[in-house]
Design an enzyme around this catalytic site. Structure first.
Site, short mmCIF file in Angstrom:
data_model
loop_
_atom_site.label_atom_id
_atom_site.label_comp_id
_atom_site.label_asym_id
_atom_site.label_seq_id
_atom_site.Cartn_x
_atom_site.Cartn_y
_atom_site.Cartn_z
N ALA A 255 46.79 26.38 -1.18
CA ALA A 255 48.05 26.32 -0.45
C ALA A 255 47.98 27.11 0.84
O ALA A 255 48.56 26.75 1.85
CB ALA A 255 49.17 26.85 -1.33
N LYS A 256 47.28 28.24 0.80
CA LYS A 256 47.26 29.13 1.95
C LYS A 256 46.31 28.64 3.03
O LYS A 256 46.41 29.03 4.17
CB LYS A 256 46.80 30.52 1.50
CG LYS A 256 47.73 31.17 0.51
CD LYS A 256 48.31 32.44 1.08
CE LYS A 256 49.64 32.79 0.47
NZ LYS A 256 49.64 33.64 -0.63
#
Ligand code: GLU
Length: 325
Positions: A255-256
């Site tokens: 996600a990051k």
């Protein structure tokens, strides 16, 4: 509150970024859980942190959910008896619950700055969702000391966390045992009046009659703090299930890093919602092959016990299966 005879789950995105495959998996599993139990699926926009949240992103998340074929029974655009469904419009409810906590002497004002806390903490304790463990500096302040500090700084409010253990059974991660004090005395309202995620999410889930919380495993270590709040506010806690995070081949959170795997990007690449749905279900362990399916077609095969508690590795091989003709 009105009597609840039915199961209620929710998807509670923070509109601070685009919806990516990890959020889509959580939304899909939560929807399947409710649809397979004849429950209600609620959409709540977690825009409590107004500086980070954007209405356009909330609109885009809703379009992504519709594109995937995930509908909601209550929430923005649909209404319902438990609104408002945007946290930004629920401030009075949070303040009412904070007043209850104050009355039962569970809170104290904290005048420390982030720099003070970083300096005081001998070592970071790795509480993923909150940064540093607060060492409790302001907990012992006398009324006079607090009044003096109040002249110079508006305080945040922290929860007095007791030194005891807490355990719960997670629907995916299994038995969890924590020492409550490991998380430190956490903030319920920041000095700038922004309500913390921990407080807001508990108040919302409790008042919305949520019986099942299914969300990403990044929030697993928030659950003990939330259980403490349920207890302190005398609400019945829901059942929790934390879906595995998606990581890259090196185990780093996807996600990051991978902006590329947003739903809008995949849509632009010609990926159909059925293909994405089948691929997500395959990565989660619900299907043997990543065939194209609709969410509704997955209802009969949905089984939370098939979902692994280990992070899902999105290697190039796994990713390619999404793009294969
Ligand atoms: N708003 C949180 C997020 O987008 C989810 C909170 C929750 O499900 O408890 O990560």
């Amino acid at each position: 509150m009105e009597q609840q005879a039915t199961f209620r789950g929710r998807f509670a995105p923070t509109p601070s970024g685009k919806m990516h495959i990890g959020n889509a998996l959580t939304a899909l599993l939560g929807w399947l859980q409710m649809r397979s139990m004849n429950g209600q699926y609620i959409l709540r926009i977690e825009d409590i942190d107004v500086q980070r949240s954007r209405q356009e992103l909330a609109n885009e998340i809703m379009r992504d959910l519709e594109w995937l074929g995930l509908d909601w029974d209550e929430g923005p655009g649909v209404g319902g008896a438990y609104g408002p469904y945007h946290q930004a419009a629920r401030h009075a409810l949070y303040e009412r619950e904070i007043a209850k906590l104050k009355e039962s002497n569970m809170l104290y004002p904290c005048y420390c700055s982030r720099a003070d806390i970083t300096a005081a903490a001998s070592a970071p304790h790795g509480i993923a969702s909150e940064g540093f463990r607060y060492p409790g500096t302001c907990r012992e302040l006398t009324r006079e000391e607090a009044a003096l500090k109040e002249l110079h700084k508006k305080p945040s409010l922290r929860m007095k966390v007791p030194h005891r253990g807490i355990s719960f059974v997670d629907g995916i991660a299994g038995v969890q045992r924590y020492r409550l004090s490991d998380g430190g005395d956490f903030v319920v309202r920041r000095a700038d009046d922004i309500i913390s995620y921990q407080l807001a999410v508990v108040v919302d889930d409790a008042l919305m009659g949520i019986t099942h919380v299914l969300r990403g495993a990044d929030l697993l270590d928030s659950t003990p703090r939330q259980l403490l709040l349920y207890e302190a506010l005398s609400y019945q806690p829901p059942q929790f299930a934390h879906t595995p995070l998606m990581v890259d081949a090196e185990g780093r959170r996807l996600a990051k890093r991978t902006r590329g795997l947003s739903l809008s990007f995949l849509r632009g690449q010609g990926i159909t919602p059925e293909r994405l749905t089948g691929w997500l279900a395959w990565t989660a362990g619900l299907l043997d092959h990543p065939e194209a399916v609709t969410p509704a077609e997955l209802i009969p095969v949905f089984d939370l016990s098939k979902v692994s508690s280990f992070p899902i590795k999105i290697t190039d091989h796994v990713k390619n299966r999404l793009f294969e003709p």
